[in-house]
Write an enzyme that holds these catalytic residues in place. Sequence first.
Site, PDB file in Angstrom:
ATOM      1  N   ASP A 329       0.771  -1.250  -0.001  1.00 34.55           N
ATOM      2  CA  ASP A 329      -0.068   0.006  -0.071  1.00 34.55           C
ATOM      3  C   ASP A 329       0.895   1.219   0.066  1.00 34.55           C
ATOM      4  OD1 ASP A 329      -2.497   1.565   0.159  1.00 34.55           O
ATOM      5  OD2 ASP A 329      -2.250   1.800   2.243  1.00 34.55           O
ATOM      6  N   ASP A 651      -2.483  -1.151   5.588  1.00 34.83           N
ATOM      7  CA  ASP A 651      -2.732  -0.489   6.882  1.00 34.83           C
ATOM      8  C   ASP A 651      -4.430  -0.526   7.089  1.00 34.83           C
ATOM      9  OD1 ASP A 651      -3.159   1.559   5.351  1.00 34.83           O
ATOM     10  OD2 ASP A 651      -1.985   3.095   6.532  1.00 34.83           O
ATOM     11  N   ASP A 655      -7.566  -3.153   2.852  1.00 36.57           N
ATOM     12  CA  ASP A 655      -6.228  -4.036   2.394  1.00 36.57           C
ATOM     13  C   ASP A 655      -6.511  -5.439   3.153  1.00 36.57           C
ATOM     14  OD1 ASP A 655      -4.745  -2.102   1.495  1.00 36.57           O
ATOM     15  OD2 ASP A 655      -4.189  -1.325   3.388  1.00 36.57           O
TER      16      ASP A 655
END
Length: 933
Positions: A329, A651, A655
């Site tokens: 990410d 986070d 995700d």
Amino acid sequence: MEQKMWHQMNTEELQQALSVDGSSGLSSVEANKRLEIHGPNELSEGEKVSPIALFLNQFKDFMVLVLMGATLISGLLGEYLDAITIVAIIVINGILGFVQEFRAERSLRALKKLSAPAAHVLRDNEVIQIPADQLVPGDVVLLESGDRIPADIRWTETNSCDVEESALTGESVPVSKHASPIDEASIPLGDQRNFGFMGTMVTRGTGRGIVVRTGMNTEMGKIADLIQQTESMETPLQHRLEQLGKILIVVALGLTVMVVIAGIMHGQPAYGMFLAGVSLAVAAIPEGLPAIVTIALALGVQRMIKRKAIVRKLPSVETLGCASVICSDKTGTLTQNKMTVTHMWLGGRLLQVSGEGYEPIGHILEDNNKAVDLKNDQALRRLMQIAALCNNASLAEGYHSEKPKKKVKEESSSTWEIKGDPTEGALVVLASKAGVTQQSLNGMYERVCEFPFDSERKRMSVQLKHQGGQLIYSKGAPDMLLEQCAYILWDGKVVPFTGTLRQKVLAANEGMAKSALRVLGMAYREVRSYEEVANENDAECNLIFVGLTGMIDPPRKEVRDAISKCRRAGIKTVMITGDHQTTAEAIANQLGIIQRGGMLLTGQQLENMSDDDLDQKVDDTYVYARVSPEHKLRIVKSLQRKGHVVAMTGDGVNDAPAIKAADIGIAMGITGTDVSKEASALILSDDNFSTIVAAIEEGRGIYENIRKFIRYLLASNVGEILTMFIAMMLGFPLPLVPIQILWVNLVTDGLPAMALGVDQAEKDLMEQRPRGAKENIFARRLGWKIISRGILIGVFTLLAFWLTLRVDPNSAEQLVKAQSVAFATLVMAQLIHVFDCRSSRSIFHRNILQNRYLVLAVLSSIVLLLAVLYIEPLQPVFKTMPLDLRDWAITLVAAGVPTFVMGIGSVLTGGKPRKTTPTQKRSPLIKSTNIRA
């Protein structure tokens, strides 16, 4: 006519579709009917598995069944200590597995915590508070700053409403919401500005919306469903150990039966041969292997904690060691998640701003890296005042103290935090870097009123009293702000804003925007004494344009080196983000993620791709922008179909499905949501991408150590079996009695093997390509090394036995001495061989004293061997007798030949070079953007 999507409808169409009057809300009777139809507004946890069933499932593993069989055999032989040890191993492994699975299944419970506990709704023309799980489609919900959105709603009214959606969409900053319809039918979540999603937080303003989706039909519900459907992957280590266990059982039992049959055929007593065969089987099957693996992984976990990584599942460290792709990410992982002003444009000058994060330390520099003189720069001084005063955020300093190290005094270090909107916070930090703080200006300026930002004006203004007069300070989107400006501050003078000057400002804005900077314009004007400022239209007219500020969530400074190290290790780094393409591309270029010939795909492009199309492009794609949770999951599965071992970092709630589906999921410890942490196998306590590189190195080292002690244990066991097998085939007496076989197993398989589990990694470990996901445990010539060393150990042990026995073949005493020599030779050969196992080349390629635990383990094993040979009370038990100098000469030569001869051969040939990462092909790629106006 096609039916419109919710975001395409205007307010009247929305109310008609949901059969609700927006001014009075649903009636209680209608709400109850809809509750029966749609069910509670909550996330289901799916089918639950009882803790007892989870625990019992841990004992279905093949290796566990093998260990149970070894326990039974040990008990029949009277080896109760071995039996108790094996039972303890089984129980400990079962408890560890149970705890890991039980914790992993808490993902959905953590997800449910994000649901709002209560909601303010309009029912029967009254505003009431109800439990959020009672919401139904059609309910009119009222929200204000600090509220968590209780369901998916379509905004019908907003007032300066901003919503924090980073956990769901990956958007770096709060998103401004509006109530206007959006024409496009297919649009990413992050661009649905007229929608509010369950679990996200209102950070500013107020709003009203109509519930369109509840429970599992919400975007958060879709993620919950993805988590339920996603199965955790079996790690490569688990797969290989199961494979190894099956091989060992078949081979060991087959050879043991052959030894017993051969012995009986050559006249050995059946009962004695049966005991010898059973002893050989117990020794041949390395029942301590799961325990040593667990210990090696547990010690690796302790080292990882020191390196800021918390391992939730023991095999995950090893799995990360064979990762070939890291999907990361962007926000908070590759970047700092702290909006920072990096560039400014004033009167034709492009200025750079140094410093990172929220700490108000940095310099404002011109092109020649010379600091700007704030005292003599009117435009810069004015811009800083606007940044500090046309602002509702504040900068706060906190402290944390680190634990004192040896002979070092305890020190306190400050941490800086922003209270308020991150974009406004970046401007406060900018002003503070120039020495212009809100506290220093409060005594000079007094706020009269504020004209807050809204999504239509895209501006914010404040009216201030200053030295008997009044000022208007404004900031906002440059294109909207420029429409209100009649003048510009140029070379320290206020001049008319001509078309030429306006084009220069627009060109500067375009250049900064192309570099993925979030650009804000700054303007001001003095209020004349006869003017009356009644509204924003009165305030925001005939403004004097000052300049532009460009901000971005900057990359972490250590990440570029970490990505470079990953590349050298043959590991591809892929950025997957919900942010815009321009921002993602700029960050990726700064970090060196995109390789020449690499591609960037957007969520919109993914929507139009089949899985086959994605599989064809996934190897060449390095950045995915504006993606949804479903897209992330598709990307991970596509990479896995291409044979990659995938690590997924993140986070946010968005995700979690991909984190759980990946071969190893990695969550951020500081900014990560509980949902992402519970779905993960590894948590980075410092949210630092470079910690992943440390985990990879640790994982590779642990796996190589596991291969080292497998090599050691199996070569030793092959030597033991062949010693007995060849002797029986040649019609020799038993070279080892059953108790000696068990003692060899105890002395050599215990401490030395464990010491190999904590061995230091070889220097070129991170220059190797990742091993293949389907690589056999015996790959890279390990099987050959085991067999060749095992054969040599067995042959030379038998040779030592024969040389001693031939002195007087018919003497019972000489037979005991020959068995003692064979016993000592076998032990010493294995203890010398353990040092050879530390290197992929030979014993001479590494310092044998480097691993002090191994040195101590070998010395302790030698002491135990000498005790059995020379302590008189133990000699009758173990059927041994003292050895003289001639015996020791035979023993040491025979024990050393298998290792040293092979080592000398390796030295003479230069050793087999280890494979290194191949140089990647380079070809033209996406061009990096330079910030220039």
